[in-house]
Scaffold this motif. Structure first.
Motif, PDB file in Angstrom:
ATOM      1  N   ASP A  81     -13.923  23.924   7.226  1.00  0.00           N
ATOM      2  CA  ASP A  81     -13.500  22.952   6.217  1.00  0.00           C
ATOM      3  C   ASP A  81     -14.423  22.980   5.000  1.00  0.00           C
ATOM      4  OD1 ASP A  81     -11.168  21.559   6.400  1.00  0.00           O
ATOM      5  OD2 ASP A  81     -11.975  19.847   7.489  1.00  0.00           O
ATOM      6  N   ASN A  82     -15.507  23.741   5.110  1.00  0.00           N
ATOM      7  CA  ASN A  82     -16.532  23.833   4.070  1.00  0.00           C
ATOM      8  C   ASN A  82     -16.991  22.458   3.593  1.00  0.00           C
ATOM      9  OD1 ASN A  82     -18.406  24.863   2.310  1.00  0.00           O
ATOM     10  ND2 ASN A  82     -16.931  25.783   0.901  1.00  0.00           N
ATOM     11  N   LEU A  83     -17.269  21.581   4.538  1.00  0.00           N
ATOM     12  CA  LEU A  83     -17.840  20.281   4.186  1.00  0.00           C
ATOM     13  C   LEU A  83     -19.281  20.421   3.698  1.00  0.00           C
ATOM     14  CD1 LEU A  83     -16.479  17.931   7.000  1.00  0.00           C
ATOM     15  CD2 LEU A  83     -15.786  18.013   4.612  1.00  0.00           C
ATOM     16  N   LYS A  84     -19.934  21.535   4.068  1.00  0.00           N
ATOM     17  CA  LYS A  84     -21.300  21.768   3.607  1.00  0.00           C
ATOM     18  C   LYS A  84     -21.326  22.088   2.107  1.00  0.00           C
ATOM     19  CE  LYS A  84     -23.890  24.319   6.462  1.00  0.00           C
ATOM     20  NZ  LYS A  84     -24.718  23.471   7.346  1.00  0.00           N
ATOM     21  N   GLY A  85     -20.259  22.698   1.642  1.00  0.00           N
ATOM     22  CA  GLY A  85     -20.209  23.146   0.253  1.00  0.00           C
ATOM     23  C   GLY A  85     -20.828  24.507   0.042  1.00  0.00           C
ATOM     24  N   THR A  86     -21.392  25.086   1.096  1.00  0.00           N
ATOM     25  CA  THR A  86     -22.059  26.388   0.989  1.00  0.00           C
ATOM     26  C   THR A  86     -21.508  27.388   1.999  1.00  0.00           C
ATOM     27  OG1 THR A  86     -23.806  25.607   2.493  1.00  0.00           O
ATOM     28  CG2 THR A  86     -24.205  25.394   0.126  1.00  0.00           C
ATOM     29  N   SER A  87     -20.432  27.017   2.688  1.00  0.00           N
ATOM     30  CA  SER A  87     -19.852  27.897   3.699  1.00  0.00           C
ATOM     31  C   SER A  87     -18.910  28.914   3.042  1.00  0.00           C
ATOM     32  CB  SER A  87     -19.086  27.072   4.738  1.00  0.00           C
ATOM     33  OG  SER A  87     -19.949  26.130   5.350  1.00  0.00           O
ATOM     34  N   PRO A  88     -18.634  30.019   3.717  1.00  0.00           N
ATOM     35  CA  PRO A  88     -17.817  31.076   3.106  1.00  0.00           C
ATOM     36  C   PRO A  88     -16.315  30.812   3.208  1.00  0.00           C
ATOM     37  CG  PRO A  88     -18.522  31.782   5.273  1.00  0.00           C
ATOM     38  CD  PRO A  88     -19.174  30.427   5.027  1.00  0.00           C
ATOM     39  N   PHE A  89     -15.923  29.549   3.134  1.00  0.00           N
ATOM     40  CA  PHE A  89     -14.514  29.187   3.241  1.00  0.00           C
ATOM     41  C   PHE A  89     -14.124  28.273   2.084  1.00  0.00           C
ATOM     42  CE2 PHE A  89     -16.182  29.657   7.571  1.00  0.00           C
ATOM     43  CZ  PHE A  89     -15.331  30.626   8.090  1.00  0.00           C
ATOM     44  N   ILE A  90     -12.913  28.443   1.604  1.00  0.00           N
ATOM     45  CA  ILE A  90     -12.361  27.512   0.622  1.00  0.00           C
ATOM     46  C   ILE A  90     -11.912  26.268   1.386  1.00  0.00           C
ATOM     47  CG2 ILE A  90     -10.524  27.117  -1.063  1.00  0.00           C
ATOM     48  CD1 ILE A  90     -10.454  30.152  -1.505  1.00  0.00           C
ATOM     49  N   PRO A  91     -12.278  25.058   0.951  1.00  0.00           N
ATOM     50  CA  PRO A  91     -11.809  23.849   1.636  1.00  0.00           C
ATOM     51  C   PRO A  91     -10.297  23.872   1.817  1.00  0.00           C
ATOM     52  CG  PRO A  91     -13.462  23.272   0.007  1.00  0.00           C
ATOM     53  CD  PRO A  91     -13.167  24.732  -0.191  1.00  0.00           C
ATOM     54  N   ALA A  92      -9.830  23.255   2.891  1.00  0.00           N
ATOM     55  CA  ALA A  92      -8.450  23.440   3.341  1.00  0.00           C
ATOM     56  C   ALA A  92      -7.401  23.041   2.304  1.00  0.00           C
ATOM     57  CB  ALA A  92      -8.226  22.668   4.639  1.00  0.00           C
ATOM     58  N   THR A  93      -7.598  21.927   1.601  1.00  0.00           N
ATOM     59  CA  THR A  93      -6.569  21.512   0.638  1.00  0.00           C
ATOM     60  C   THR A  93      -6.481  22.458  -0.560  1.00  0.00           C
ATOM     61  OG1 THR A  93      -6.677  19.189   1.318  1.00  0.00           O
ATOM     62  CG2 THR A  93      -5.763  19.651  -0.857  1.00  0.00           C
ATOM     63  N   PRO A  94      -7.592  22.772  -1.246  1.00  0.00           N
ATOM     64  CA  PRO A  94      -7.497  23.772  -2.316  1.00  0.00           C
ATOM     65  C   PRO A  94      -6.977  25.125  -1.814  1.00  0.00           C
ATOM     66  CG  PRO A  94      -9.551  22.577  -2.496  1.00  0.00           C
ATOM     67  CD  PRO A  94      -8.939  22.172  -1.192  1.00  0.00           C
ATOM     68  N   LYS A  95      -7.375  25.509  -0.606  1.00  0.00           N
ATOM     69  CA  LYS A  95      -6.884  26.758  -0.030  1.00  0.00           C
ATOM     70  C   LYS A  95      -5.365  26.721   0.110  1.00  0.00           C
ATOM     71  CE  LYS A  95      -7.535  30.588   2.623  1.00  0.00           C
ATOM     72  NZ  LYS A  95      -8.414  31.733   2.343  1.00  0.00           N
ATOM     73  N   GLY A  96      -4.854  25.608   0.645  1.00  0.00           N
ATOM     74  CA  GLY A  96      -3.409  25.464   0.803  1.00  0.00           C
ATOM     75  C   GLY A  96      -2.685  25.460  -0.526  1.00  0.00           C
ATOM     76  N   ILE A  97      -3.295  24.836  -1.537  1.00  0.00           N
ATOM     77  CA  ILE A  97      -2.691  24.817  -2.877  1.00  0.00           C
ATOM     78  C   ILE A  97      -2.611  26.225  -3.443  1.00  0.00           C
ATOM     79  CG2 ILE A  97      -3.071  24.103  -5.269  1.00  0.00           C
ATOM     80  CD1 ILE A  97      -4.165  21.453  -4.197  1.00  0.00           C
ATOM     81  N   LEU A  98      -3.679  26.996  -3.318  1.00  0.00           N
ATOM     82  CA  LEU A  98      -3.672  28.372  -3.822  1.00  0.00           C
ATOM     83  C   LEU A  98      -2.636  29.223  -3.092  1.00  0.00           C
ATOM     84  CD1 LEU A  98      -7.464  29.219  -4.327  1.00  0.00           C
ATOM     85  CD2 LEU A  98      -5.770  28.584  -6.059  1.00  0.00           C
ATOM     86  N   MET A  99      -2.536  29.036  -1.785  1.00  0.00           N
ATOM     87  CA  MET A  99      -1.541  29.783  -1.014  1.00  0.00           C
ATOM     88  C   MET A  99      -0.132  29.435  -1.482  1.00  0.00           C
ATOM     89  SD  MET A  99      -3.301  29.553   2.794  1.00  0.00           S
ATOM     90  CE  MET A  99      -2.031  30.520   3.647  1.00  0.00           C
ATOM     91  N   LEU A 100       0.108  28.151  -1.773  1.00  0.00           N
ATOM     92  CA  LEU A 100       1.415  27.729  -2.269  1.00  0.00           C
ATOM     93  C   LEU A 100       1.691  28.328  -3.645  1.00  0.00           C
ATOM     94  CD1 LEU A 100       3.968  25.978  -2.051  1.00  0.00           C
ATOM     95  CD2 LEU A 100       2.650  24.088  -3.027  1.00  0.00           C
ATOM     96  N   LEU A 101       0.715  28.269  -4.540  1.00  0.00           N
ATOM     97  CA  LEU A 101       0.902  28.825  -5.879  1.00  0.00           C
ATOM     98  C   LEU A 101       1.195  30.317  -5.820  1.00  0.00           C
ATOM     99  CD1 LEU A 101      -1.964  26.986  -7.813  1.00  0.00           C
ATOM    100  CD2 LEU A 101       0.494  26.576  -8.024  1.00  0.00           C
ATOM    101  N   ASP A 102       0.478  31.018  -4.947  1.00  0.00           N
ATOM    102  CA  ASP A 102       0.719  32.457  -4.800  1.00  0.00           C
ATOM    103  C   ASP A 102       2.124  32.713  -4.268  1.00  0.00           C
ATOM    104  OD1 ASP A 102      -1.805  33.053  -5.732  1.00  0.00           O
ATOM    105  OD2 ASP A 102      -2.695  33.279  -3.742  1.00  0.00           O
ATOM    106  N   TYR A 103       2.546  31.912  -3.298  1.00  0.00           N
ATOM    107  CA  TYR A 103       3.885  32.078  -2.728  1.00  0.00           C
ATOM    108  C   TYR A 103       4.950  31.851  -3.800  1.00  0.00           C
ATOM    109  CZ  TYR A 103       7.914  31.474   0.351  1.00  0.00           C
ATOM    110  OH  TYR A 103       9.152  31.603   0.952  1.00  0.00           O
ATOM    111  N   LEU A 104       4.720  30.869  -4.656  1.00  0.00           N
ATOM    112  CA  LEU A 104       5.691  30.543  -5.708  1.00  0.00           C
ATOM    113  C   LEU A 104       5.614  31.501  -6.892  1.00  0.00           C
ATOM    114  CD1 LEU A 104       5.247  26.651  -5.777  1.00  0.00           C
ATOM    115  CD2 LEU A 104       7.125  27.934  -4.719  1.00  0.00           C
TER     116      LEU A 104
END
Length: 265
Positions: free
Chosen positions: A112-135
Motif C-alpha cells: 500500500d506504500n504507507l511508508k511513502g518509500t516503498s517500491p509500489f504506487i499506492p493502491a488508489t493512484p495505481k488503480g486510477i492510472l490503470m483505468l486511464l491506460d485502459y481508457l
C-alpha cells in the motif's frame, strides 16, 4: 457517460490471475476494531484475492489494543516468514500511531506504500492510472485538477500525473471556492478525493468541453446509501465522463492493490 469500472476491473483481474499463477502469494491484512466500512472493504479484498489466486488472511485485533501490543503483533507477522505482503487497514483508533506501526513493515512487503518509500504506487493512484491506460487517456499536455492532498491519494496522484507530463493543479481546503471552480472548469480531468458529498456541483463542470471526473470520495447520503463527492445532478451532462460511487474507483483501488501484490517474487 458513466464509466463501467466493474466490467473493466473484472477484465483486469483475469490478467492479474495469470501473473499470480504458481506463485503461492500470501497477503495479510491487519485490522483494529470493527469499522463497518473497513469490514466491507476487507470483504471485497478477500473476494478479489480468492479470485486471482492470492492467499489472504485477516489479523483482527480489538479496538482498545495498545501501541506496544500491536507493535509486537505486527513484528511477529513480519518476521514469521509466512507472508509476502502486509497492509494496515485504515482508519485506526486514535490511541495508535500509524507512522510508527508502518515503519515495522519492510518496504518489500508494503504494497500500500504507507511508508511513502516503498517500491509500489499506492493502491488508489495505481488503480486510477490503470483505468486511464485502459481508457486510452494520455495525460501528456492535459490539465488535471487534483482535489485533496492526502499522502496516499492526492500527493502521489499529482506526482504521477506530473511524471506523465500533465499540467497539475492541486486544490485543498484552503483553496478559495471561486479559484477551485475556475480550475475545475478549465480541467480536462478532475480527481476528487475530498470525502464530502455533493462537493462537486454542476457549475464546476464545463459543458462546452469534454471532461473526465474521477470520484474517489466515499460518503453516505440521507438514506444511508454510498455516494461520492459529486452531486448526482451532474451525471446528465453529455460532455462529462465519470466514475460512479459505488461501483467506481473503489473497485479500481482494489485492482491496484492486487496488481502490486502480483508483482512480488
Amino acid at each position: 457517460m458513466k464509466i463501467d469500472c466493474k466490467t473493466i476491473a473484472e477484465k483486469m483481474k483475469e490478467e492479474i490471475k495469470k501473473k499470480c499463477a504458481g506463485k503461492g502469494l500470501r497477503f495479510g491484512i491487519v485490522q483494529v476494531g470493527d469499522n463497518p466500512a473497513s469490514n466491507a472493504y476487507i470483504k471485497g479484498k478477500m473476494k478479489d484475492c480468492a479470485e486471482v489466486g492470492i492467499e489472504a488472511s485477516v489479523f483482527k485485533y480489538y479496538e482498545g489494543i495498545s501501541q506496544e501490543s500491536l507493535r509486537e503483533k505486527i513484528s511477529f507477522l513480519v518476521n514469521s516468514n509466512t507472508l509476502d505482503a502486509l497492509i494496515i487497514q485504515l482508519p485506526l483508533p486514535e490511541q495508535l500511531c500509524l507512522e510508527e506501526l508502518v515503519d515495522l513493515i519492510p518496504a518489500k512487503m508494503d504494497v500500500d506504500n504507507l511508508k511513502g518509500t516503498s517500491p509500489f504506487i499506492p493502491a488508489t493512484p495505481k488503480g486510477i492510472l490503470m483505468l486511464l491506460d485502459y481508457l486510452g487517456e494520455d495525460l501528456c499536455g492535459k490539465h488535471l485538477v487534483m482535489i485533496g492532498r492526502s499522502r496516499i491519494v492526492g500527493e502521489p496522484m499529482a506526482a504521477l500525473a506530473t511524471g506523465r507530463n500533465a499540467t497539475v493543479s492541486i486544490c485543498h481546503s484552503k483553496t478559495p471556492p471561486n479559484v477551485l471552480k475556475e480550475l475545475c472548469r478549465s480541467a480536462d480531468i478532475i480527481v476528487s478525493a475530498v470525502g464530502k458529498r455533493d462537493f462537486i456541483e454542476r457549475d464546476m463542470i464545463n459543458t462546452a468541453k469534454r471532461q473526465l471526473l474521477l470520484d474517489v470520495g466515499i460518503n453516505r447520503n440521507d438514506e444511508g446509501k454510498l455516494c461520492g463527492d459529486a452531486n448526482s445532478e451532474i451525471y446528465d451532462i453529455d460532455t462529462l465522463d465519470y466514475t460512479p460511487v459505488p461501483g467506481g474507483l473503489g473497485l479500481m483501488t482494489r485492482v491496484g492493490l492486487l496488481e502490486n501484490i502480483s508483482s512480488l517474487r
